[in-house]
Structure formats: structure tokens, C-alpha cells
Design a protein around this motif. Structure first.
Motif, PDB file in Angstrom:
ATOM      1  N   TYR A 336       0.768  -1.241   0.078  1.00  0.00           N
ATOM      2  CA  TYR A 336      -0.037  -0.013  -0.058  1.00  0.00           C
ATOM      3  C   TYR A 336       0.723   1.307   0.189  1.00  0.00           C
ATOM      4  CZ  TYR A 336      -3.779  -3.317   1.225  1.00  0.00           C
ATOM      5  OH  TYR A 336      -4.780  -4.133   1.200  1.00  0.00           O
ATOM      6  N   GLU A 337       0.344   2.167  -0.518  1.00  0.00           N
ATOM      7  CA  GLU A 337       1.098   3.491  -0.591  1.00  0.00           C
ATOM      8  C   GLU A 337       0.127   4.534  -0.430  1.00  0.00           C
ATOM      9  OE1 GLU A 337       4.331   4.392  -1.023  1.00  0.00           O
ATOM     10  OE2 GLU A 337       5.043   2.634  -1.335  1.00  0.00           O
ATOM     11  N   VAL A 338       0.843   5.661   0.381  1.00  0.00           N
ATOM     12  CA  VAL A 338      -0.130   6.806   0.728  1.00  0.00           C
ATOM     13  C   VAL A 338       0.258   8.068  -0.559  1.00  0.00           C
ATOM     14  CG1 VAL A 338      -0.633   8.759   2.194  1.00  0.00           C
ATOM     15  CG2 VAL A 338      -0.060   6.168   3.152  1.00  0.00           C
ATOM     16  N   VAL A 339      -0.753   8.308  -1.056  1.00  0.00           N
ATOM     17  CA  VAL A 339      -0.471   9.142  -2.442  1.00  0.00           C
ATOM     18  C   VAL A 339      -1.047  10.375  -1.915  1.00  0.00           C
ATOM     19  CG1 VAL A 339      -1.011   9.935  -4.627  1.00  0.00           C
ATOM     20  CG2 VAL A 339      -0.442   7.419  -4.219  1.00  0.00           C
ATOM     21  N   LEU A 383       3.957   4.781   7.191  1.00  0.00           N
ATOM     22  CA  LEU A 383       2.776   5.331   7.320  1.00  0.00           C
ATOM     23  C   LEU A 383       1.763   4.546   6.510  1.00  0.00           C
ATOM     24  CD1 LEU A 383       1.180   7.929   8.213  1.00  0.00           C
ATOM     25  CD2 LEU A 383       1.589   8.911   5.789  1.00  0.00           C
ATOM     26  N   ALA A 384       2.020   4.093   5.505  1.00  0.00           N
ATOM     27  CA  ALA A 384       0.960   2.849   4.798  1.00  0.00           C
ATOM     28  C   ALA A 384       0.697   1.851   5.619  1.00  0.00           C
ATOM     29  CB  ALA A 384       1.713   2.886   3.320  1.00  0.00           C
ATOM     30  N   LEU A 385       1.477   1.465   6.508  1.00  0.00           N
ATOM     31  CA  LEU A 385       1.393   0.216   7.248  1.00  0.00           C
ATOM     32  C   LEU A 385       0.339   0.751   8.401  1.00  0.00           C
ATOM     33  CD1 LEU A 385       4.651  -1.369   7.525  1.00  0.00           C
ATOM     34  CD2 LEU A 385       3.035  -1.846   5.950  1.00  0.00           C
ATOM     35  N   ASP A 419       3.779  28.053  -7.906  1.00  0.00           N
ATOM     36  CA  ASP A 419       3.610  29.163  -8.096  1.00  0.00           C
ATOM     37  C   ASP A 419       2.836  29.939  -7.139  1.00  0.00           C
ATOM     38  OD1 ASP A 419       4.818  29.575 -10.562  1.00  0.00           O
ATOM     39  OD2 ASP A 419       2.996  28.942 -11.583  1.00  0.00           O
ATOM     40  N   ARG A 420       1.897  29.151  -6.297  1.00  0.00           N
ATOM     41  CA  ARG A 420       1.161  29.629  -5.191  1.00  0.00           C
ATOM     42  C   ARG A 420       0.717  28.379  -4.392  1.00  0.00           C
ATOM     43  NH1 ARG A 420      -4.678  31.623  -6.975  1.00  0.00           N
ATOM     44  NH2 ARG A 420      -5.232  30.916  -4.876  1.00  0.00           N
ATOM     45  N   PRO A 421       0.501  28.294  -3.212  1.00  0.00           N
ATOM     46  CA  PRO A 421       0.011  27.048  -2.448  1.00  0.00           C
ATOM     47  C   PRO A 421      -1.173  26.552  -2.631  1.00  0.00           C
ATOM     48  CG  PRO A 421       0.947  28.841  -0.937  1.00  0.00           C
ATOM     49  CD  PRO A 421       0.476  29.407  -2.322  1.00  0.00           C
ATOM     50  N   PRO A 422      -1.411  25.285  -2.535  1.00  0.00           N
ATOM     51  CA  PRO A 422      -2.787  24.725  -2.698  1.00  0.00           C
ATOM     52  C   PRO A 422      -3.677  25.180  -1.460  1.00  0.00           C
ATOM     53  CG  PRO A 422      -1.373  23.242  -1.720  1.00  0.00           C
ATOM     54  CD  PRO A 422      -0.466  24.196  -1.924  1.00  0.00           C
ATOM     55  N   LEU A 423      -5.058  25.012  -2.059  1.00  0.00           N
ATOM     56  CA  LEU A 423      -6.075  25.320  -1.003  1.00  0.00           C
ATOM     57  C   LEU A 423      -6.310  24.250  -0.037  1.00  0.00           C
ATOM     58  CD1 LEU A 423      -8.385  27.258   0.146  1.00  0.00           C
ATOM     59  CD2 LEU A 423      -9.870  25.913  -1.555  1.00  0.00           C
ATOM     60  N   LEU A 424      -6.197  23.140  -0.646  1.00  0.00           N
ATOM     61  CA  LEU A 424      -6.682  21.629   0.072  1.00  0.00           C
ATOM     62  C   LEU A 424      -5.500  20.617  -0.064  1.00  0.00           C
ATOM     63  CD1 LEU A 424     -10.267  21.722  -1.326  1.00  0.00           C
ATOM     64  CD2 LEU A 424      -9.785  21.931   1.281  1.00  0.00           C
ATOM     65  N   ILE A 425      -5.306  19.850   0.806  1.00  0.00           N
ATOM     66  CA  ILE A 425      -4.406  18.864   0.771  1.00  0.00           C
ATOM     67  C   ILE A 425      -5.353  17.422   1.082  1.00  0.00           C
ATOM     68  CG2 ILE A 425      -2.398  17.727   1.672  1.00  0.00           C
ATOM     69  CD1 ILE A 425      -1.689  19.676  -0.266  1.00  0.00           C
ATOM     70  N   ARG A 426      -5.015  16.307   0.666  1.00  0.00           N
ATOM     71  CA  ARG A 426      -5.561  15.184   0.901  1.00  0.00           C
ATOM     72  C   ARG A 426      -4.739  14.216   0.839  1.00  0.00           C
ATOM     73  NH1 ARG A 426     -10.201  13.691  -3.893  1.00  0.00           N
ATOM     74  NH2 ARG A 426      -8.494  12.930  -5.426  1.00  0.00           N
ATOM     75  N   ALA A 427      -4.725  12.762   1.251  1.00  0.00           N
ATOM     76  CA  ALA A 427      -3.936  11.687   0.865  1.00  0.00           C
ATOM     77  C   ALA A 427      -4.959  10.597   0.749  1.00  0.00           C
ATOM     78  CB  ALA A 427      -3.067  11.527   2.030  1.00  0.00           C
ATOM     79  N   ASP A 428      -4.851   9.619  -0.241  1.00  0.00           N
ATOM     80  CA  ASP A 428      -5.402   8.451  -0.532  1.00  0.00           C
ATOM     81  C   ASP A 428      -4.531   7.487  -0.270  1.00  0.00           C
ATOM     82  OD1 ASP A 428      -7.708   9.980  -1.244  1.00  0.00           O
ATOM     83  OD2 ASP A 428      -7.167  10.047  -3.233  1.00  0.00           O
ATOM     84  N   LEU A 429      -5.171   6.213  -0.179  1.00  0.00           N
ATOM     85  CA  LEU A 429      -4.540   4.833   0.201  1.00  0.00           C
ATOM     86  C   LEU A 429      -4.845   3.993  -1.252  1.00  0.00           C
ATOM     87  CD1 LEU A 429      -2.916   3.519   2.204  1.00  0.00           C
ATOM     88  CD2 LEU A 429      -4.787   2.167   2.648  1.00  0.00           C
TER      89      LEU A 429
END
Length: 465
Positions: A336-339, A383-385, A419-429
Motif C-alpha cells: 500500500y502507498e499513501v498518495v 505510514l502506509a502500514l 507558483d502558489r500554495p494549494p487550498l486543499l491537501i488530501r491523501a489517498d491509500l
């Protein structure tokens, strides 16, 4: 011939061990210099000043208890880099200069490891410190190699190999039924360029690999203490198997250090030693004291190896001397990988962050990283574990990405928001597996990945605050 004080026939062994340890120190200091600001700096994910405020010197001996600033940490790294380069030529130095230089390198790296927190929790950090400490007492080319120090280096290699062999036999059943490498090449923390090829070998070859591993780790270590040429042959077996591991995956400098220790068992054979003096009496006494100290320190790792609840990679003291080692007592069957992804707008699109070493883009060939060490990438595998592995640093990583923090972004391969920071961050497995030969020909991809579900829901800076 071995004698109680000096072993001139091991002058090549001394040369190889000292120079390879110097190279490994160089890698360690360069790795620290390039990564510490994002991981441990004043604005890092787990800042050293915050650690020092809660942990006293007696629990974590380090020069940084006297003073810390990012500039001072960088200075320590640069001093270590310079000292490691000088150590490559230290065999020409007088004994007192040898002792001073190698002691300084050990103190500098100990200071880093003891404030490195989760980023320095790997067994090869303690292994480098223990090997580096023993090299202090090997002495320069002008005197014969001390016999007892060579024995201590072999004893260190014994603990590395035999400890790893025991933890496998006591751990996951796949090591006993010879199926471990059906999975390991694909699910190991940091696959390399050839890992997919190794994974696609016939299963009979994987079974032979496991049998060879058991022989190397459970039988060969005892032969390190046999008369020559048996000890040299045992060292060569370790070198070959560690070379195989270097080809099949990325394990930082663990394999390099294990090869280094294997050199200590190899005599110079037909090569005549150059003129060397015997050990000065005071130095011979110092070596005897060192041996007695390590005999006492060996009680804890021996008890651990013989006990029913063996643990891996444990330092029993704050100086990282007399440690116990081991690796892969359990094998994961599925990768598994955290993307991690970001979005500039609440409606997307979502763009993926790229890491330097860990799998991400399925079309990217796994890179050759070792003997360099990418600390964040390794922690992402853990982290994926389990999310618990990220408790200390994952919130800081998300916040840093939402701020486009320059020091943290330097730890990554690709920032989709330059160029500019994102508004949102998420992580999927995601579930990752190596592509078959047919899939590789059809798609050009090295990995096939399937989304499993959410790992971290979309977050903004306001959510984190």
C-alpha cells in the motif's frame, strides 16, 4: 596468524574497514545536511529545539544541548563532511591524530542521531556509530592492526547477521516455508531499478534465495571466528549476499556497512604486509579495556538473541554501543502507498506530489537511492502500514504543503503548485503491484495501482488550526 595483540596479516582488512566507514560517515553527514532543515530544523516537521526542551542531556547526549541553531547544525554537518574526507587519508597520520579524528567523527554523528527522533530510528544509524567507534581503535598504517579490535568487528557482524536470521525464523511463517520472497521484492520499503525483475523470478528461485539467506545468517556468522582460510570464505559469502541485496532493493547504507564489517574477517593472504610497528604498550592496554567494556555491553544483545521475545534494532544505551540488530521479522504480502494530492480549488483538479524514492507515478522506474538515505520516503512506507507511524510528523507535513514551505518541499521530487500554495491537501491509500510482462509491454508502466480509499480527507490550513 592471529596473536593476542597484533595481526599484521590483516592490514588490507584494516584499510578496507577504515575507508568504507569513512565513506559511510560521509554519506551520513551529507544526508543530514541536505535534509535536516525540513525534518528537524527550527521550522521542520519535528523541530530539534522542541525536542531539546523536553529531553535532558542524560537521556540523549548531544552537542546540541549546549547550543542549537540551524546554522550550528549545518556547521556540525560540514565539519563531519570535512572530517570524513580527511579520514580517507588518516592511515598516514600518527596514532594520536587517528584517535582524535575518528573520535570527533563519532561524537559529531552521535550528536545528530541522538536528536534525530523518528527520522534517525533506523538500525543502520546505530550500526554506523558502533562500527565507527571501533575504528577509533584500529590505528593507522604505521602500527599493526589490533587483534582484539578485529575480533570485535567480527562480533558486531555476527550480531547483525545472526540477529537478523533469528528474528526471521522466530517471526513470519513465510521465512520457514520459504515463501518470503514471493512478496518481499514487491513490498519492501524502497524498491530499486531491478526489484521488479527480481520479483518476476520463478518461485523456485525465490525459495533458493530464502535458503541462501538462512545459511548466510544462521551458519556463516559462526565461521567468521574459524581459522583461515575459512573466516575469509565466510566474509566473502557475506559480501556476495549483501551485494545481491544491494541489487534487489534500497536499504540506505546497511548493506555497505555489512560488507565493511565482513572485510574484518579477511586476511591479506599472499600479500606481504608493509613494515609496521607493534602496538605501543599504552595503546595495547587501551584495547584491552575496550574489549572488556564490550564484553560487558554484549550481555544485553546476547540475552535478547537467546530470549523468546527477541526485538530488532535496539540500542541498550544512549551511546549506541553493544546494540542488537535484525530486519524483516515479518513480511507484508500487499503493498500500500499513501498518495498525497493538492487542489487549488474546492472543485479540483487534484494534483499529485512526487517523492524522490518511494513509488508514486506508476510509469516511473523505481530509482537507485542506496547507499543514500531518504528519510521522509522511508517513513511514508511505514505510514502506509499504520497511520500511527505519522503521529509526530504528518500534521506538520500537511501544514507545510499548504504553505508551500520551501525547506519541506526540497524533500520532494515534484511540487505541483510551484507558483502558489494549494487550498486543499488530501491523501489517498492505493494498492500497488508490479506490472506483469504483458502489462509492461502494453502500458509502459512499472506499477499497477488501484485506489483503496481515503487516508486523510481534504484539509485546509483553517482545518489544521
Amino acid at each position: 596468524m592471529w596473536d593476542w595483540a597484533a595481526a599484521p596479516d590483516y592490514w588490507i582488512a584494516r584499510f578496507a574497514v577504515a575507508h568504507l566507514v569513512a565513506i559511510t560517515y560521509l554519506l551520513g553527514f551529507v544526508s543530514a545536511l541536505r535534509q535536516f532543515r525540513g525534518l528537524l530544523g527550527e521550522r521542520g516537521l519535528t523541530p530539534i529545539p522542541r525536542f531539546l526542551a523536553h529531553v535532558p542531556f542524560r537521556e540523549s547526549p548531544s552537542l546540541f544541548h549546549l547550543h542549537y541553531s540551524d546554522r550550528f547544525f549545518a556547521g556540525v554537518c560540514w565539519a563531519g563532511i570535512a572530517g570524513s574526507a580527511v579520514a580517507l587519508f588518516a592511515d598516514l597520520a600518527p596514532l594520536w591524530a587517528w584517535l582524535a579524528l575518528w573520535t570527533l567523527l563519532w561524537l559529531l554523528y552521535l550528536s545528530i542521531v541522538n536528536v534525530g527522533q523518528v527520522w534517525y530510528s533506523f538500525g543502520w544509524e546505530s550500526l554506523l556509530l558502533e562500527a565507527g567507534f571501533l575504528v577509533i581503535f584500529l590505528g593507522p598504517a604505521g602500527i599493526a592492526p589490533p587483534t582484539l579490535v578485529l575480533w570485535l568487528l567480527c562480533w558486531l557482524l555476527f550480531r547483525v547477521e545472526f540477529g537478523a536470521g533469528l528474528i526471521k525464523m522466530r517471526g513470519d511463517s513465510c521465512w520457514r516455508d520459504l515463501t518470503a520472497l514471493y512478496y518481499h521484492h514487491e513490498t519492501q520499503p524502497m524498491p530499486g531499478p531491478l526489484s521488479r525483475w527480481f520479483h518476476r523470478l520463478p518461485r523456485q528461485a525465490h525459495q533458493v534465495e530464502v535458503l541462501a539467506n538462512h545459511f548466510t545468517q544462521l551458519v556463516v556468522p559462526f565461521l567468521l571466528f574459524a581459522p583461515q582460510p575459512v573466516a575469509t570464505a565466510a566474509g566473502l559469502v557475506v559480501v556476495v549476499t549483501q551485494g545481491w541485496l544491494m541489487l534487489s532493493g534500497n536499504f540506505a547504507w546497511l548493506n555497505l556497512l555489512t560488507i565493511t564489517l565482513a572485510c574484518s574477517a579477511m586476511s591479506s593472504g599472499p600479500f606481504e604486509p608493509p613494515p609496521m610497528a607493534g602496538l605501543p604498550p599504552w595503546f595495547a592496554v587501551l584495547v584491552l579495556v575496550l574489549t572488556a567494556v564490550f564484553a560487558v555491553l554484549s550481555y544485553a544483545p546476547v540475552r535478547n538473541m537467546l530470549g523468546k521475545r527477541q526485538v530488532m534494532n535496539r540500542s541498550f544505551n544512549k551511546l549506541h554501543l553493544g546494540n542488537t540488530y535484525g530486519a524483516f521479522g515479518s513480511i507484508t504480502r500487499t503493498r500500500y502507498e499513501v498518495v498525497v494530492e493538492g487542489a487549488a480549488d474546492i472543485d479540483g483538479p487534484w494534483r499529485e506530489y512526487g517523492f524522490k524514492g518511494k513509488p508514486g507515478d506508476p510509469h516511473r522506474r523505481p530509482p537507485q537511492v542506496a547507499p543514500y538515505h531518504l528519510r521522509l520516503d522511508w517513513l511514508m512506507w511505514f505510514l502506509a502500514l499504520s497511520p500511527g507511524y505519522g503521529r509526530a510528523w504528518l500534521p506538520g507535513l500537511i501544514k507545510a504543503l499548504l504553505r508551500n514551505d520551501e525547506q519541506v518541499l526540497r524533500l520532494l521530487r515534484h511540487n505541483p503548485f510551484p507558483d502558489r500554495p494549494p487550498l486543499l491537501i488530501r491523501a489517498d491509500l492505493y494498492h500497488y503491484r508490479f506490472t506483469t510482462r504483458a502489462e509492461r509491454r502494453e502500458t509502459g508502466a512499472f506499477w499497477n495501482r488501484t485506489r483503496v480509499g481515503d487516508f486523510i480527507p481534504p484539509l485546509t490550513l483553517e482545518d489544521l488550526s
